[in-house]
Design a protein around this motif. Sequence first.
Motif, PDB file in Angstrom:
ATOM      1  N   SER A  68      -6.585   5.665   6.330  1.00  0.00           N
ATOM      2  CA  SER A  68      -7.285   4.628   5.372  1.00  0.00           C
ATOM      3  C   SER A  68      -7.599   3.507   6.126  1.00  0.00           C
ATOM      4  N   LYS A 122       0.622   4.367  -2.650  1.00  0.00           N
ATOM      5  CA  LYS A 122       0.767   5.659  -2.399  1.00  0.00           C
ATOM      6  C   LYS A 122       2.009   6.497  -2.890  1.00  0.00           C
ATOM      7  N   LEU A 169      -1.977   6.652   5.105  1.00  0.00           N
ATOM      8  CA  LEU A 169      -2.460   5.407   5.219  1.00  0.00           C
ATOM      9  C   LEU A 169      -3.032   5.145   6.526  1.00  0.00           C
ATOM     10  N   SER A 172       1.080   7.137  -6.806  1.00  0.00           N
ATOM     11  CA  SER A 172       0.012   7.562  -6.948  1.00  0.00           C
ATOM     12  C   SER A 172       0.013   8.962  -7.577  1.00  0.00           C
ATOM     13  N   GLY A 225     -11.646  10.500  -0.541  1.00  0.00           N
ATOM     14  CA  GLY A 225     -10.887   9.489  -0.266  1.00  0.00           C
ATOM     15  C   GLY A 225     -11.474   8.718   1.012  1.00  0.00           C
ATOM     16  N   ASP A 228       0.716  -1.259   0.022  1.00  0.00           N
ATOM     17  CA  ASP A 228      -0.053   0.205  -0.119  1.00  0.00           C
ATOM     18  C   ASP A 228       0.735   1.118   0.061  1.00  0.00           C
ATOM     19  N   ALA A 229       2.054   0.898   0.790  1.00  0.00           N
ATOM     20  CA  ALA A 229       2.766   2.209   0.700  1.00  0.00           C
ATOM     21  C   ALA A 229       3.592   2.821  -0.660  1.00  0.00           C
ATOM     22  N   TYR A 252      -5.785   5.483  -0.630  1.00  0.00           N
ATOM     23  CA  TYR A 252      -4.449   5.732  -0.318  1.00  0.00           C
ATOM     24  C   TYR A 252      -3.801   6.605  -0.919  1.00  0.00           C
ATOM     25  N   SER A 253      -4.412   7.059  -2.343  1.00  0.00           N
ATOM     26  CA  SER A 253      -3.811   8.347  -3.039  1.00  0.00           C
ATOM     27  C   SER A 253      -4.193   9.478  -2.412  1.00  0.00           C
ATOM     28  N   GLN A 254      -5.284   9.506  -1.660  1.00  0.00           N
ATOM     29  CA  GLN A 254      -6.054  10.764  -1.168  1.00  0.00           C
ATOM     30  C   GLN A 254      -5.802  10.961   0.443  1.00  0.00           C
ATOM     31  N   THR A 281       3.947  12.282   7.396  1.00  0.00           N
ATOM     32  CA  THR A 281       2.612  12.411   8.085  1.00  0.00           C
ATOM     33  C   THR A 281       2.928  12.630   9.399  1.00  0.00           C
ATOM     34  N   PHE A 306       6.281   9.788   4.127  1.00  0.00           N
ATOM     35  CA  PHE A 306       5.366  10.989   3.597  1.00  0.00           C
ATOM     36  C   PHE A 306       5.369  11.929   4.524  1.00  0.00           C
TER      37      PHE A 306
END
Length: 301
Positions: free
Chosen positions: A106, A36, A103, A39, A158, A32-33, A98-100, A266, A264
């Motif tokens: 989500s 992302k 993680l 994306s 998202g 998933d990472a 995941y693009s929006q 985050t 990212f």
Amino acid sequence: MTALSAPVDDGERVLAGISLALLGNLAFASADAVVKLLSVRYSVFQLAFMQASFATIPLMVLVMKHGGPGRLRVRHPRLVLLRGLLAGFGGTCGVYAYSQLPLADSYAIAFSTPLIVTLLSIPLLGEKVGIHRWGAVVVGLVGVLIMVRPGFAAVGPGHGAMFVAAVNGAFVVLLMRKIARLEQPAVMVTAAVGGQILVNIPGMIWTFQTPALADLGLAALGGLAMGSAQFLIVRGLSLAPASAVAPMQYSMMLWAVIYGAVLFATPVDPILLAGASIVIGSGLYIMHRERRRGRTLRAHV
């Protein structure tokens, strides 16, 4: 001596199954990472297609382990096809989420799937939900509201996509209850990966961009991680009961926080983590009640 060693052996098998499940969920989070990361340059459809295509490599290892393609037997082709299409649609919604979203956001929404399963089991399966499970659902929904914070934080497409993926995942769980014991694990995994390829072909063709060599290598890494995760979870379930393996999915939140910070930048959202903890707790309690309910039903058969 044999009788005394049997519990130790069983304990070691369960521990091995849990360890494989933890490793499998790390592989899922890693895939998933990668999605992302890519994306920002490729469409959701192309990313989902590439990921599933590379996931067929470890899938073939699983198929060969079960005797090769010639040994696969599909007992309920329509339901298996439906399982594949649902997995493909849900996977695409997840890739978009995941693009929006971060993680962790989500995953926090995705963890509401056991709550949705409980709600859907009433009209679809005619199950009776007792006060304990109803209480867990209500508490879990409160946790979802804490995470999403409607009216206080921006709720975007998202969030909607991830909620659709969670509902879709609940339908997959209910379908799996019906056919999982009747179909080979390799068949179910093949359906999931094949469904993701099939669902995304039209959008992939429409939005295709030739990937850079480095991006193709990264997509391959993500696809291999996704396919290996399927293999690890199936193997884990063969060693340990589902009641021990299923809760390991919540370990993905740890990896989401780590990947979010490292890849990212985050920041850790304490309110999100608090809400996620409530959802995870309610999900674990529902699993516990389902386990007790299953034992009770078997005792009266």
